[in-house]
Design a protein around this motif. Structure first.
Motif, PDB file in Angstrom:
ATOM      1  N   SER A  94      53.751  27.384  22.027  1.00 30.37           N
ATOM      2  CA  SER A  94      55.194  27.605  22.060  1.00 30.37           C
ATOM      3  C   SER A  94      55.869  26.747  20.993  1.00 30.37           C
ATOM      4  O   SER A  94      55.419  25.637  20.703  1.00 30.37           O
ATOM      5  CB  SER A  94      55.726  27.231  23.447  1.00 30.37           C
ATOM      6  OG  SER A  94      57.117  26.950  23.413  1.00 30.37           O
ATOM      7  N   GLU A 138      53.383  30.585  18.395  1.00 29.88           N
ATOM      8  CA  GLU A 138      53.677  31.920  18.934  1.00 29.88           C
ATOM      9  C   GLU A 138      54.998  31.890  19.700  1.00 29.88           C
ATOM     10  O   GLU A 138      55.123  31.206  20.716  1.00 29.88           O
ATOM     11  CB  GLU A 138      52.538  32.368  19.851  1.00 29.88           C
ATOM     12  CG  GLU A 138      52.811  33.646  20.632  1.00 29.88           C
ATOM     13  CD  GLU A 138      53.199  34.818  19.758  1.00 29.88           C
ATOM     14  OE1 GLU A 138      54.280  35.391  20.012  1.00 29.88           O
ATOM     15  OE2 GLU A 138      52.438  35.145  18.816  1.00 29.88           O
ATOM     16  N   TYR A 139      55.984  32.637  19.204  1.00 32.93           N
ATOM     17  CA  TYR A 139      57.306  32.662  19.841  1.00 32.93           C
ATOM     18  C   TYR A 139      57.258  33.185  21.274  1.00 32.93           C
ATOM     19  O   TYR A 139      58.040  32.774  22.128  1.00 32.93           O
ATOM     20  CB  TYR A 139      58.259  33.542  19.033  1.00 32.93           C
ATOM     21  CG  TYR A 139      58.633  32.995  17.671  1.00 32.93           C
ATOM     22  CD1 TYR A 139      58.654  31.634  17.412  1.00 32.93           C
ATOM     23  CD2 TYR A 139      58.976  33.856  16.632  1.00 32.93           C
ATOM     24  CE1 TYR A 139      59.007  31.141  16.172  1.00 32.93           C
ATOM     25  CE2 TYR A 139      59.337  33.370  15.379  1.00 32.93           C
ATOM     26  CZ  TYR A 139      59.345  32.016  15.153  1.00 32.93           C
ATOM     27  OH  TYR A 139      59.699  31.534  13.911  1.00 32.93           O
ATOM     28  N   GLY A 140      56.352  34.102  21.540  1.00 31.86           N
ATOM     29  CA  GLY A 140      56.284  34.712  22.861  1.00 31.86           C
ATOM     30  C   GLY A 140      55.889  33.748  23.972  1.00 31.86           C
ATOM     31  O   GLY A 140      56.067  34.055  25.150  1.00 31.86           O
ATOM     32  N   ARG A 183      52.307  36.519  14.302  1.00 30.00           N
ATOM     33  CA  ARG A 183      52.782  36.332  15.670  1.00 30.00           C
ATOM     34  C   ARG A 183      52.871  37.670  16.405  1.00 30.00           C
ATOM     35  O   ARG A 183      53.214  38.687  15.821  1.00 30.00           O
ATOM     36  CB  ARG A 183      54.151  35.654  15.670  1.00 30.00           C
ATOM     37  CG  ARG A 183      54.123  34.261  15.061  1.00 30.00           C
ATOM     38  CD  ARG A 183      55.486  33.578  15.165  1.00 30.00           C
ATOM     39  NE  ARG A 183      55.436  32.306  14.469  1.00 30.00           N
ATOM     40  CZ  ARG A 183      55.744  32.131  13.191  1.00 30.00           C
ATOM     41  NH1 ARG A 183      56.183  33.145  12.488  1.00 30.00           N
ATOM     42  NH2 ARG A 183      55.638  30.945  12.628  1.00 30.00           N
ATOM     43  N   TYR A 185      55.050  38.020  18.941  1.00 27.80           N
ATOM     44  CA  TYR A 185      56.516  38.116  18.980  1.00 27.80           C
ATOM     45  C   TYR A 185      57.044  37.585  17.653  1.00 27.80           C
ATOM     46  O   TYR A 185      56.902  36.400  17.359  1.00 27.80           O
ATOM     47  CB  TYR A 185      57.087  37.292  20.141  1.00 27.80           C
ATOM     48  CG  TYR A 185      57.116  38.018  21.457  1.00 27.80           C
ATOM     49  CD1 TYR A 185      58.322  38.362  22.066  1.00 27.80           C
ATOM     50  CD2 TYR A 185      55.936  38.381  22.101  1.00 27.80           C
ATOM     51  CE1 TYR A 185      58.353  39.038  23.275  1.00 27.80           C
ATOM     52  CE2 TYR A 185      55.951  39.057  23.310  1.00 27.80           C
ATOM     53  CZ  TYR A 185      57.159  39.382  23.892  1.00 27.80           C
ATOM     54  OH  TYR A 185      57.182  40.059  25.085  1.00 27.80           O
ATOM     55  N   PRO A 189      63.043  35.177  21.863  1.00 26.32           N
ATOM     56  CA  PRO A 189      63.818  35.989  22.817  1.00 26.32           C
ATOM     57  C   PRO A 189      65.300  35.665  22.708  1.00 26.32           C
ATOM     58  O   PRO A 189      65.679  34.617  22.174  1.00 26.32           O
ATOM     59  CB  PRO A 189      63.259  35.568  24.179  1.00 26.32           C
ATOM     60  CG  PRO A 189      61.940  34.955  23.880  1.00 26.32           C
ATOM     61  CD  PRO A 189      62.058  34.318  22.536  1.00 26.32           C
ATOM     62  N   ARG A 201      57.372  38.958  29.776  1.00 31.16           N
ATOM     63  CA  ARG A 201      57.039  38.492  28.419  1.00 31.16           C
ATOM     64  C   ARG A 201      55.787  37.637  28.422  1.00 31.16           C
ATOM     65  O   ARG A 201      54.899  37.835  27.587  1.00 31.16           O
ATOM     66  CB  ARG A 201      58.218  37.712  27.827  1.00 31.16           C
ATOM     67  CG  ARG A 201      57.850  36.885  26.596  1.00 31.16           C
ATOM     68  CD  ARG A 201      59.050  36.363  25.870  1.00 31.16           C
ATOM     69  NE  ARG A 201      59.858  35.444  26.646  1.00 31.16           N
ATOM     70  CZ  ARG A 201      59.618  34.134  26.787  1.00 31.16           C
ATOM     71  NH1 ARG A 201      58.543  33.601  26.233  1.00 31.16           N
ATOM     72  NH2 ARG A 201      60.443  33.363  27.484  1.00 31.16           N
ATOM     73  N   TYR A 202      55.716  36.683  29.344  1.00 30.42           N
ATOM     74  CA  TYR A 202      54.528  35.826  29.404  1.00 30.42           C
ATOM     75  C   TYR A 202      53.269  36.651  29.648  1.00 30.42           C
ATOM     76  O   TYR A 202      52.241  36.459  28.994  1.00 30.42           O
ATOM     77  CB  TYR A 202      54.682  34.783  30.510  1.00 30.42           C
ATOM     78  CG  TYR A 202      55.638  33.655  30.190  1.00 30.42           C
ATOM     79  CD1 TYR A 202      55.531  32.929  29.005  1.00 30.42           C
ATOM     80  CD2 TYR A 202      56.651  33.307  31.077  1.00 30.42           C
ATOM     81  CE1 TYR A 202      56.402  31.884  28.720  1.00 30.42           C
ATOM     82  CE2 TYR A 202      57.522  32.261  30.809  1.00 30.42           C
ATOM     83  CZ  TYR A 202      57.395  31.555  29.623  1.00 30.42           C
ATOM     84  OH  TYR A 202      58.249  30.530  29.342  1.00 30.42           O
ATOM     85  N   GLU A 204      52.759  39.776  29.031  1.00 29.09           N
ATOM     86  CA  GLU A 204      52.493  40.630  27.871  1.00 29.09           C
ATOM     87  C   GLU A 204      51.865  39.842  26.729  1.00 29.09           C
ATOM     88  O   GLU A 204      50.887  40.282  26.106  1.00 29.09           O
ATOM     89  CB  GLU A 204      53.808  41.265  27.402  1.00 29.09           C
ATOM     90  CG  GLU A 204      53.657  42.209  26.220  1.00 29.09           C
ATOM     91  CD  GLU A 204      54.990  42.818  25.828  1.00 29.09           C
ATOM     92  OE1 GLU A 204      55.160  44.044  25.962  1.00 29.09           O
ATOM     93  OE2 GLU A 204      55.877  42.053  25.372  1.00 29.09           O
ATOM     94  N   VAL A 205      52.410  38.670  26.431  1.00 32.69           N
ATOM     95  CA  VAL A 205      51.914  37.913  25.279  1.00 32.69           C
ATOM     96  C   VAL A 205      50.532  37.328  25.553  1.00 32.69           C
ATOM     97  O   VAL A 205      49.689  37.279  24.647  1.00 32.69           O
ATOM     98  CB  VAL A 205      52.914  36.807  24.863  1.00 32.69           C
ATOM     99  CG1 VAL A 205      52.905  35.629  25.822  1.00 32.69           C
ATOM    100  CG2 VAL A 205      52.614  36.331  23.441  1.00 32.69           C
TER     101      VAL A 205
END
Length: 288
Positions: A94, A138-140, A183, A185, A189, A201-202, A204-205
């Motif tokens: 993150s 990773e932005y996600g 990335r 994402y 967000p 989101r969590y 999915e990523v």
């Protein structure tokens, strides 16, 4: 976390290949198998939870760093992960400072050249072999951007939640950064995320990263909610009620690579036991 390829998930169906169920042209002996491990970890102790007055003078009160104790806890957790049978190949983190600092400590433990270095109480002056692990941001995996996680009066007025990526990357151990990694994402967000949306989101990523790097064991450094999702996405009847600093969820799945391209993945299995790595959960059936 894992789902079979279907018309609703065309990218995964393509990745797995047209012959996902096997065929006469495929011989079992020609397939390569890999037991993929995915560890989702929470950051270490954040300074605002230990020093309440820190917020009043902090230029970026929504993005607290670790305490010294938090760095030590992350370093020690990294040593534990290094001792596991599976070798961590890639770390994704993150973009919040507390996670970057946590990843830096863990990566230092994973990349330490000699075992004697692991006897040290901190990562200071530890000689590293940066080729052991690849690291990227990773932005996600970022914090849940809602008032449930961040106080309304702490929201950045300019909308810039994180430092410049170059500044964050400079905090990671030299030579470990994988600049070629794209990335999942591409952007952060938007405020304000619904709780259910953040949990989606969590989930999915985590799945997307596992599929993106099917030949590698992954460590994902995220936030408490992300670790909870890593558990409940597999143990669907469970409720996570505590995630300690540096707690981690360890899951595993068997991947079969198909000669014609792509792979077939079994469902993830949760290896983490209740209360063993800082995560506590109970069955929904206990509510009744």
């Amino acid at each position: 976390m894992s789902s079979p390829p279907s018309e609703k998930d065309p990218e995964r169906a393509t990745a797995v290949g047209d012959s996902v169920n096997g065929g006469a042209e495929e011989k079992k002996g020609e397939r390569e198998e890999f037991l993929q491990n995915v560890v989702v970890m929470r950051h270490g102790d954040r300074i605002d939870n230990c020093e309440p007055m820190w917020i009043s003078t902090a230029p970026r009160p929504w993005d607290p760093p670790l305490t010294e104790a938090g760095k030590i806890r992350a370093w020690c957790t990294g040593k534990k992960l290094r001792s596991k049978e599976h070798k961590i190949d890639r770390v994704l983190v993150s973009p919040f400072i507390r996670c970057i600092q946590t990843a830096a400590e863990v990566v230092s433990a994973l990349c330490a050249v000699d075992e004697a270095s692991l006897l040290k109480e901190t990562s200071a002056n530890v000689v590293l072999d940066p080729s052991k692990v690849k690291v990227s941001i990773e932005y996600g995996l970022c914090e849940m951007l809602s008032r449930e996680a961040i106080r309304m009066d702490l929201i950045p007025k300019d909308g810039n939640w994180i430092l410049e990526i170059s500044e964050l990357e400079a905090m990671l151990p030299a030579g470990t950064l994988d600049r070629s990694a794209e990335r999942v994402y591409q952007e952060m967000p938007q405020w304000e995320e619904q709780h259910s949306a953040a949990r989606h989101r969590y989930k999915e990523v985590i799945m997307a990263l596992a599929d993106k790097y099917p030949h590698e064991n992954l460590l994902l450094v995220s936030h408490g909610e992300g670790v909870g999702v890593a558990v409940t996405a597999i143990l669907k009847d469970m409720v996570v009620y505590e995630v300690e600093y540096c707690a981690y969820a360890h899951s595993q799945r068997l991947i079969t690579f198909i000669p014609s391209g792509g792979f077939k993945a079994e469902d993830f299995k949760m290896l983490t036991k209740n209360g063993k790595t800082g995560i506590c959960f109970y069955s929904r059936e206990e509510d009744y």
